[in-house]
Structure formats: structure tokens, C-alpha cells
Design a protein around this motif. Structure first.
Motif: not given
Length: 219
Positions: A117-118, A136-139, A174-175
Motif C-alpha cells: 500500500n502507499p 504490486l505497488l498500490m498508487s 506492477q503498479v
């Protein structure tokens, strides 16, 4: 530089036509189908259970990239794998033992991913990088589609790419969250090689899916 993998999130699709939507995305050039699973507890929304994933699985040969926003997550791994998930991504906050959870995903024959998460620090990855096939990076903060991209995410993408490269990891980066043609190039330049997009891909209806996906791939 290779074009990024485009992973449309069916959270933004027409839920009354999920099978048709998944088929249309494959025809339009999607690389993976991104499935957002939310439990109304870990995040403030409720989406699809394993029976829905199982129902749409026959409609596409693409990898199903299942993002589990549920807590506790461990009891659900087998059900979603059996339903047809090829990739299972989990949040460090969703269970007490991230290393064990990732190992279990691999035991089930799926690829294992970690979602940050951010507000989740990157150093969580350092102790499990050898078990990770996808980061996976949450933007945006997870829970709802249609949110705006958080600009500081670009610096986090750069730092995540550096961490993976230093570890010799082949994991995809991944974003997800507010990804559009306007920011996709910046995400790829920062080091991402896979982009999740919901609202952007689905805008304009099925006739526009291919053009929307091409716009993201051109990043």
C-alpha cells in the motif's frame, strides 16, 4: 524497452456481463486479467468470491492475476487457486507470517506476489524477495476504483526497481491505481513492467478496449 504487460482490472467491468467482458479483454490485447478481491473488512468494499472467479475462468486463457485484499488471507489461498488463479498477491498486513503465506502459494502451484500500500515500506520485501514472482505497488489506497494516481508513487517504483535489481530478482513490478495513458510512461520509466488499469481500459465500452490497451502499451 519492451512494452509493459497490461492487466485490466475487472472491478471496473460490467458485472452483469463478466464472461463477455473477460473474452473482450483478451481479444483486445490484454496480457493478464486482474481480479480485485475485497472482503469489506481489510478494505472498505466487497467484491468477488472464488465462485465468481471459477465461473469466469473458462472464458479466457489469459493468466488470472488475483489481488487478495482480505484478512486473514491464508484460509482463502487454496479456494482461489482452485478457482483458477494463476497469480495470488497478498498484503503483508493481511496475515501474521508473510514468508509462510508466500511459500504456501508456491506450494499450490501459483505464482506469489506481495502488494504494498502507499504507506507500506519497501523494506518488507527484503526478507521475502526470493519467494516473490510479482511486486504490486498500490498508487492509490485500496478499496475503490476510479481514484487518482498518487504522484509520489513514482519515487517508490524507482526504489522498488532498484531493490529487485540489487537482489537479482526477476519478479515483475506492477503498479495499480489511477493508471492512465497520461502517467503510464512515467511508471514504466521508473521501472514498472506491468500496469493494472480499470477505469481507463473500460471507458468507452467494448469497442474502445483495444485502443485503450494500445495507448497503455505505447508507454
Amino acid at each position: 524497452m519492451a512494452a509493459p504487460l497490461i492487466c485490466p482490472s475487472i472491478l471496473a467491468s460490467d458485472f452483469a456481463r463478466l464472461g463477455e467482458e473477460v473474452r473482450a479483454l483478451e481479444t483486445a490485447g490484454a496480457d493478464w486479467i486482474h481480479v480485485d478481491v475485497m472482503d469489506g473488512h481489510f478494505v472498505p468494499n466487497l467484491t468477488m468470491g472464488p465462485d465468481i472467479v471459477k465461473a469466469i475462468r473458462p472464458h479466457s486463457a489469459l493468466p488470472f492475476d488475483v489481488h487478495l485484499m482480505v484478512a486473514p488471507v491464508d484460509p482463502w489461498l487454496e479456494a482461489y487457486r482452485d478457482a483458477g488463479a494463476d497469480i495470488l498477491t497478498v498484503h503483508p498486513e493481511s496475515g501474521p507470517h508473510l514468508h509462510r503465506t508466500l511459500g504456501r502459494i508456491r506450494q499450490l502451484g501459483a505464482k506469489a506476489g506481495v502488494v504494498l500500500n502507499p504507506g507500506t515500506p519497501l523494506n518488507v520485501l527484503e526478507e521475502v524477495v526470493d519467494l516473490v514472482d510479482l511486486v504490486l505497488l498500490m498508487s492509490v489506497n485500496p478499496g475503490f476504483g476510479g481514484q487518482s494516481f498518487i504522484p509520489s508513487s513514482l519515487r517508490k517504483i524507482e526504489r522498488a526497481r532498484a531493490l529487485l535489481d540489487a537482489a537479482g530478482s526477476k519478479a515483475h513490478l506492477q503498479v495499480d491505481g489511477g493508471v492512465t495513458a497520461a502517467n503510464a510512461a512515467a511508471c514504466v520509466a521508473a521501472g514498472a513492467d506491468a500496469l493494472v488499469a480499470g477505469s481507463f481500459v473500460f471507458k468507452g465500452g467494448a469497442d474502445a478496449y483495444a485502443a485503450n490497451i494500445r495507448a497503455l502499451k505505447a508507454a
